[in-house]
Design an enzyme around this catalytic site. Structure first.
Site, PDB file in Angstrom:
ATOM      1  N   HIS A 190      68.541 -20.035 -17.796  1.00 21.14           N
ATOM      2  CA  HIS A 190      67.680 -18.851 -17.708  1.00 21.14           C
ATOM      3  C   HIS A 190      67.021 -18.681 -16.345  1.00 21.14           C
ATOM      4  CE1 HIS A 190      65.071 -22.189 -18.434  1.00 21.14           C
ATOM      5  NE2 HIS A 190      64.021 -21.442 -18.134  1.00 21.14           N
ATOM      6  N   ASP A 191      67.122 -19.675 -15.474  1.00 22.63           N
ATOM      7  CA  ASP A 191      66.543 -19.569 -14.128  1.00 22.63           C
ATOM      8  C   ASP A 191      67.606 -19.351 -13.060  1.00 22.63           C
ATOM      9  OD1 ASP A 191      63.932 -20.135 -15.024  1.00 22.63           O
ATOM     10  OD2 ASP A 191      64.259 -22.295 -14.851  1.00 22.63           O
TER      11      ASP A 191
HETATM   12  C1  GLC Z   1      60.871 -24.233 -15.346  1.00 21.79           C
HETATM   13  C2  GLC Z   1      61.393 -23.145 -16.248  1.00 21.79           C
HETATM   14  C3  GLC Z   1      61.067 -21.818 -15.631  1.00 21.79           C
HETATM   15  C4  GLC Z   1      59.570 -21.702 -15.497  1.00 21.79           C
HETATM   16  C5  GLC Z   1      58.975 -22.904 -14.755  1.00 21.79           C
HETATM   17  C6  GLC Z   1      57.494 -22.965 -14.910  1.00 21.79           C
HETATM   18  O1  GLC Z   1      61.473 -24.229 -14.116  1.00 21.79           O
HETATM   19  O2  GLC Z   1      62.746 -23.314 -16.479  1.00 21.79           O
HETATM   20  O3  GLC Z   1      61.613 -20.748 -16.342  1.00 21.79           O
HETATM   21  O4  GLC Z   1      59.255 -20.528 -14.796  1.00 21.79           O
HETATM   22  O5  GLC Z   1      59.473 -24.118 -15.219  1.00 21.79           O
HETATM   23  O6  GLC Z   1      57.149 -23.405 -16.189  1.00 21.79           O
END
Ligand code: GLC
Length: 535
Positions: free
Chosen positions: A309-310
């Site tokens: 998702h990132d």
């Molecule tokens: C991780 C998650 C991401 C989120 C970040 C802060 O990287 O995968 O989606 O924005 O942590 O919690």
């Protein structure tokens, strides 16, 4: 190394808000996940990783938790979550929760109390200083936010609304262990531990010579003390699976998390591929794989993934999302499912979903992208240029709704989806894919079946066979007398292969390949991938 269920599994990641909307409010929900469990089970996945669905103001799509013990309304309620756990188990699968231990929402009662007074019982659950240092956060120019009420700065590694917790505080740690046990006692089978490399902070927060390089946020002293304690107090008491998200982590540092003798985590996600390889570079990828394999060998277990998702969709970023979309999707899948480590599938990957391009910054939701956009525009840069520079890697590329069919909103929702649907849903969708003889979903099914059938794919030793062409990956896995050979052509061109290590391909048994038939064993078409069993 000893055999365990989680080493043999395949994980399917469900970003529920974009998966399936059961009630027409435009957000996917837990009931929607339940309705699609058969789809995930049929694929062959053994574990579902569910992105955070706790109570949250949703500044960072659930990664800003305001109550660890309840379910956010958009997702459903606790009863539905309990039913999801039961229904998952009933299908022989397991459910892994995503938990954020590094920070809370600024709306969490602890933080609301903490910021109200220096005498607050919760003040020390967070990190306060009279003066900021020069560090950036992931989402903002400074990692510190001034708080008027008590005239101190608090520390945040991500958005301003995500204050970091102070893991030095033993009471806070106990609170977190209690919360983890609460979920395990409900029957969840493990955790994806968000931003786990960030738990420990550098003492006294020294200024950095390179503030743009955020590695100072990660892998600091004491991190492994916390993880060992967490394991002792929580994980060791259950038969579960853990995977930690560990940015900026080298193989040597990675081993500290996953070395089985150290008893911390089962596996981690390292980001040497996704963070350091903006475009496909097989030579670099091979080096990363080999380094991790050699370092963890016999001591700890790895993970394999090329999107989540990132990180934008793998066919768009690394493969070909036009002419060879299906072939490239399958080529990468062949590799991910035969390299050493637990393979991950991010929802939609199994039908070759692609990245997206919206016209305006207003169509995007990703807080990381939007903050960066306004920061750069604020500095006087041309908004069009800034937009272009952010579109390709925006996290929204992979957050668009799951494409189930060519019906309204890709069959995701009867309401207005919280984020626009990728316009290519009319041709790229589950229904369409399953109609095709060259279905990507069915290819994933076949790969997962193969992994179940051949222990060598899970437990075998890994060796790269050096090959002269920089687009062709050749490796073997070996367990006892059993050996498989994987060959992938990561290019848009046909390749005639020179003999590889005296292996006669025409005599080897082909287990799977992503073209319907092999006309000439030594010719590999664009993105052709094959797995052979060697006698
Ligand atoms: C991780 C998650 C991401 C989120 C970040 C802060 O990287 O995968 O989606 O924005 O942590 O919690």
């Amino acid at each position: 190394m000893n055999r365990t269920w989680w080493k043999e599994t395949v994980v399917y990641q469900v970003y529920w808000r974009s998966f399936f909307d059961s009630d027409g409010d435009g957000y996917g929900d837990l009931e929607g996940v339940i309705q699609k469990l058969d789809y995930i089970q049929d694929l062959g996945a053994g574990v579902i990783w569910l992105n955070p669905c706790y109570e949250s103001p949703d500044v960072d799509n659930g990664y800003d938790i305001s109550d660890y013990y309840s379910v956010m309304e958009k997702a459903g309620d606790m009863n539905t979550l309990e039913r999801l756990i039961r229904e998952t188990h009933r299908r022989g699968m397991k459910l892994m929760m995503d938990v954020v231990l590094n920070h809370t929402s600024d709306q969490h009662p602890w933080f609301i109390d903490a910021r109200s007074s220096k005498q607050s019982k919760y003040r020390d659950y967070y990190i306060w200083r009279d003066k900021p240092n020069n560090w950036r956060s992931y989402f903002t120019p400074s990692a510190w936010e001034f708080d008027e009420a008590t005239e101190q700065y608090y520390f945040h590694s991500f958005a301003v609304q995500q204050p970091d917790l102070n893991w030095d505080n033993p009471e806070l740690r106990q609170e977190m262990y209690r919360m983890l046990r609460f979920w395990l006692d409900k029957g969840v089978d493990g955790f994806r531990l968000d931003a786990i490399a960030l738990l420990a902070k550098q003492e006294n927060f020294p200024d950095s010579d390179e503030p743009e390089n955020l590695s100072y946020l990660t892998n600091n002293p004491k991190l492994h003390d916390y993880l060992r304690e967490m394991n002792e107090e929580v994980f060791s008491k259950y038969d579960i699976f853990t995977v930690g998200e560990a940015g900026f982590t080298t193989p040597e540092q990675g081993l500290l998390y996953v070395d089985e003798r150290r008893r911390e985590l089962n596996t981690i996600f390292h980001f040497q591929v996704l963070d350091e390889m903006p475009t496909w570079d097989l030579r670099r990828f091979q080096t990363i794989q080999t380094n991790w394999y050699e370092t963890l060998k016999g001591r700890g277990w790895n993970s394999q993934f090329l999107n989540n998702h990132d990180h934008t969709r793998l066919v768009t970023r690394y493969g070909d999302d036009t002419r060879y979309r299906a072939e490239s999707a399958k080529a990468f899948a062949t590799m991910i499912h035969t390299l050493p480590g637990v393979p991950y599938i991010y929802q939609g990957e199994e039908i070759g979903m692609t990245g997206v391009r919206f016209d305006s910054i207003d169509d995007y939701h990703d807080v990381a992208m939007k903050n960066k956009y306004y920061e750069e525009v604020g500095k006087g840069h041309d908004p069009k240029d800034v937009f272009e520079s952010l579109v390709k890697l925006s996290r929204d590329n992979s957050r668009t709704p799951m494409q189930w069919s060519s019906a309204l909103n890709a069959g995701f929702s009867t309401g207005t989806p919280w984020i626009k649907v990728n316009p290519n849903y009319t041709s790229v969708n589950v229904e369409e894919d399953l109609k095709r003889p060259d279905s990507i979903y069915r290819y994933y099914q076949a790969l997962i079946r193969l992994r179940k059938q051949y222990g060598v794919i899970v437990y075998g030793d890994f060796a790269t066979i050096p090959y002269s062409d920089a687009d062709v990956y050749v490796y073997t896995r070996r367990l006892g007398t059993e050996r498989i050979l994987v060959i992938v052509n990561f290019s848009l061109y046909e390749k005639r292969l020179a003999p590889i290590a005296e292996i006669a391909l025409d005599k080897a048994q082909l287990l799977i390949g992503n073209y319907p038939e092999v006309a000439q064993p030594d010719t590999f078409r664009p993105f052709e991938a094959r797995v052979y069993h060697l006698a």
